[in-house]
Design an enzyme around this catalytic site. Structure first.
Site, short mmCIF file in Angstrom:
data_model
loop_
_atom_site.label_atom_id
_atom_site.label_comp_id
_atom_site.label_asym_id
_atom_site.label_seq_id
_atom_site.Cartn_x
_atom_site.Cartn_y
_atom_site.Cartn_z
N HIS A 47 -3.64 8.43 9.25
CA HIS A 47 -4.09 7.09 8.82
C HIS A 47 -4.99 7.15 7.56
CE1 HIS A 47 -5.74 3.09 8.78
NE2 HIS A 47 -6.94 3.56 9.07
N HIS A 71 -12.95 6.92 5.46
CA HIS A 71 -13.42 5.58 5.84
C HIS A 71 -13.64 5.38 7.33
CE1 HIS A 71 -9.14 4.56 6.62
NE2 HIS A 71 -9.63 3.62 7.40
N GLU A 75 -17.39 5.78 12.05
CA GLU A 75 -17.10 4.87 13.16
C GLU A 75 -16.43 5.59 14.33
OE1 GLU A 75 -18.19 2.08 13.45
OE2 GLU A 75 -17.00 1.12 15.02
N ASP A 76 -15.51 6.47 14.04
CA ASP A 76 -14.64 7.01 15.09
C ASP A 76 -14.87 8.48 15.42
OD1 ASP A 76 -13.52 4.55 15.07
OD2 ASP A 76 -11.69 5.10 14.02
N ASP A 137 -6.45 0.22 4.03
CA ASP A 137 -6.62 0.49 5.46
C ASP A 137 -5.77 -0.50 6.28
OD1 ASP A 137 -7.88 1.22 7.98
OD2 ASP A 137 -9.26 -0.47 7.70
N ASP A 258 16.37 -15.71 -8.59
CA ASP A 258 15.74 -14.41 -8.91
C ASP A 258 15.82 -13.45 -7.72
OD1 ASP A 258 13.98 -15.67 -7.26
OD2 ASP A 258 12.19 -15.18 -8.42
MN MN Z 1 -8.91 2.66 9.25
#
Ligand code: MN
Length: 490
Positions: A47, A71, A75-76, A137, A258
């Site tokens: 990811h 990123h 957090e994780d 993200d 188009d």
């Molecule tokens: Mn993420």
């Protein structure tokens, strides 16, 4: 997707990037996320890698790519923001802190939309890079939505379609917008998605061979005329954008000219016009379909030459001719400008205009937020927008069908309240006239006017105008009642 894929993409789009630092950030993230998996069952590191790759494709610099890789770390994972800061510096840490904050917002129901918007724009004001990483993200999360339960899928897709995509559009990020819309479309309107997908495959995939021949023949003629072709390719229309166009044309695909398009990238503006001539000599153009967005850019700044022609086998194909810079601008919008800015080259004026416009949009949104009127917020934000000009050339962004009253209130409440008439493109018009893209609007005011007329509610569309009319018409009504009442009670 591996770190080598990422490094190759970085090299291709930004040769000056610090590959060693990016590799170090990858190692750090891979170690921190070790043993964790995505809902898809893949190792988690896929990811951040995909996020960083999207950023690299936009030609963004090392700091942003590093932030993309890291990123989700604070957090994780057990690793902290402090450690990120110690290893990768305060700038990277500050971008990640912004992303983490954005990710912490958890809301139920519609309030989610409101708060998300607010955060996005507050974040934008602080650092555009936070928004760019957040988009990348979100895009990967959308592209792997299949792994989530259906209810969650639908909610995330809807939110992306209604909030992220319009913001990407406003930032001029056409490619990001298209990818977010298409990934969401599939979950938000599955049956419509299948229908459009089938139409497109009938129109495009089954004609791939002819299109290839058209490209080859065009390229040959252009080169024979001494025009250097940097790139020529057929582009498929993004599905959601095709869907919206189909709805405009009663779902009749033969009205969409188009659906098949060939993009020609040349060196400079002179070559754009020369190439247009060659294309017209080669294929007969459709009447009234030649558009010079180079000398007259779209209000959002888009530049290209467009023409629709009868090509091989009578196939109707739109040609879009532009320079590399125009192309990057159309695909990456503000991200492209930001990149040039980083290189230390001159900031194009339009970048400044863009930032001004966004600041104004943010202000408008914050003002709107106070109204707590979530349903109307939704309608307003997600409607198609038009851009009109003030006599001084400032760009004002309004919903489709907006009238001079909406325009007046978007300039200033006092202008709205004192409005007695309007000129559009130097012509006096009635206040209920619908404005069109590119109109120049001048509001005539009377300083002595007491306040708005409640009748204006019949043709005021923006929340700002409607609430101002209600508030100010009410107060003048109240004072009128009060005045009437006073003598009677005496
Ligand atoms: Mn993420």
């Amino acid at each position: 997707m591996t770190i080598e894929d990422l490094l190759n993409t970085v090299k291709q789009h930004n040769p000056q990037a610090d590959l060693e630092l990016i590799r170090r950030a990858f190692d750090f993230a891979a170690k921190a996320h070790e043993g964790r998996q995505r809902a898809t069952g893949e190792p988690y590191i896929i990811h951040p890698l995909a996020t960083a790759k999207t950023l690299a494709e936009m030609g963004l610099d090392t700091t942003i790519i590093v932030a993309g890789l890291l990123h989700d770390v604070p957090e994780d994972t057990p690793a902290t923001l402090e450690e990120v800061k110690k290893n990768f510096g305060a700038e990277v840490a500050s971008i990640i802190a912004g992303i983490t904050k954005l990710g912490k917002i958890k809301y139920r129901g519609v309030a989610r939309y409101l708060e998300n918007l607010r955060k996005m724009f507050l974040a934008f004001a602080k650092d555009l890079r936070i928004v760019l990483v957040k988009f990348a993200d979100r895009l990967h999360n959308l592209e792997t939505l299949d792994a989530l339960p259906e209810k969650k899928r639908h909610r995330i897709a809807l939110e992306s379609l209604e909030i992220y995509a319009p913001i990407a559009a406003r930032l001029g990020m056409g490619e990001m917008r298209g990818r977010i819309e298409d990934a969401s479309f599939k979950y938000v309107l599955p049956e419509e998605y299948e229908w459009v997908k089938r139409l497109e495959s009938e129109a495009y995939q089954q004609r791939e061979e002819v299109l290839k021949k058209i490209n080859m023949q065009t390229q040959k003629e252009l080169e024979a005329a001494g025009i250097e072709v940097l790139k020529i390719q057929s582009r498929t229309k993004h599905l959601y954008s095709l869907y919206k166009k189909l709805l405009l044309h009663n779902r009749d695909v033969s009205q969409v000219h188009d659906i098949l398009a060939v993009r020609v990238i040349v060196v400079d503006i002179a070559d754009c016009y020369a190439a247009l001539g060659v294309v017209h000599k080669l294929w007969r153009p459709l009447k009234g379909r030649i558009k010079d967005y180079i000398s007259q850019p779209k209000p959002n700044g888009y530049q290209s030459l467009h023409t629709t022609v009868f090509a091989l086998e009578g196939l109707i194909v739109e040609f879009q001719i532009r320079t590399e810079r125009m192309h990057e601008d159309a695909e990456y919008g503000i991200a492209a400008h930001w990149h040039y800015h980083e290189e230390g080259s001159k900031i194009p004026n339009r970048y400044v205009a863009w930032v001004k416009e966004l600041a104004a949009l943010r202000k408008e949104m914050l003002a709107e937020m106070k109204l707590q009127d979530i349903e109307s917020l939704k309608i307003d934000v997600f409607q198609n927008r038009i851009f009109v000009l003030t006599p001084k050339g400032d760009v004002i962004d309004l919903p489709e069908n907006a009238t001079p009253i909406d325009f007046a209130y978007s300039i200033h409440t006092a202008i709205g309240n004192k409005c007695i008439g309007a000129r559009v493109n130097d012509q006096l018009v009635s206040l209920e006239t619908s404005l069109k893209n590119g109109d120049m609007v001048e509001i005539l005011i009377d300083k002595n006017r007491k306040g708005p007329s409640p009748d204006w509610l019949k043709f005021a569309h923006t929340r700002l105008a409607r609430s101002s009319i209600k508030a100010n018409a009410q107060s003048s009504l109240a004072s009128w009642l009060f005045r009437k009442k006073t003598p009677a009670t005496k």
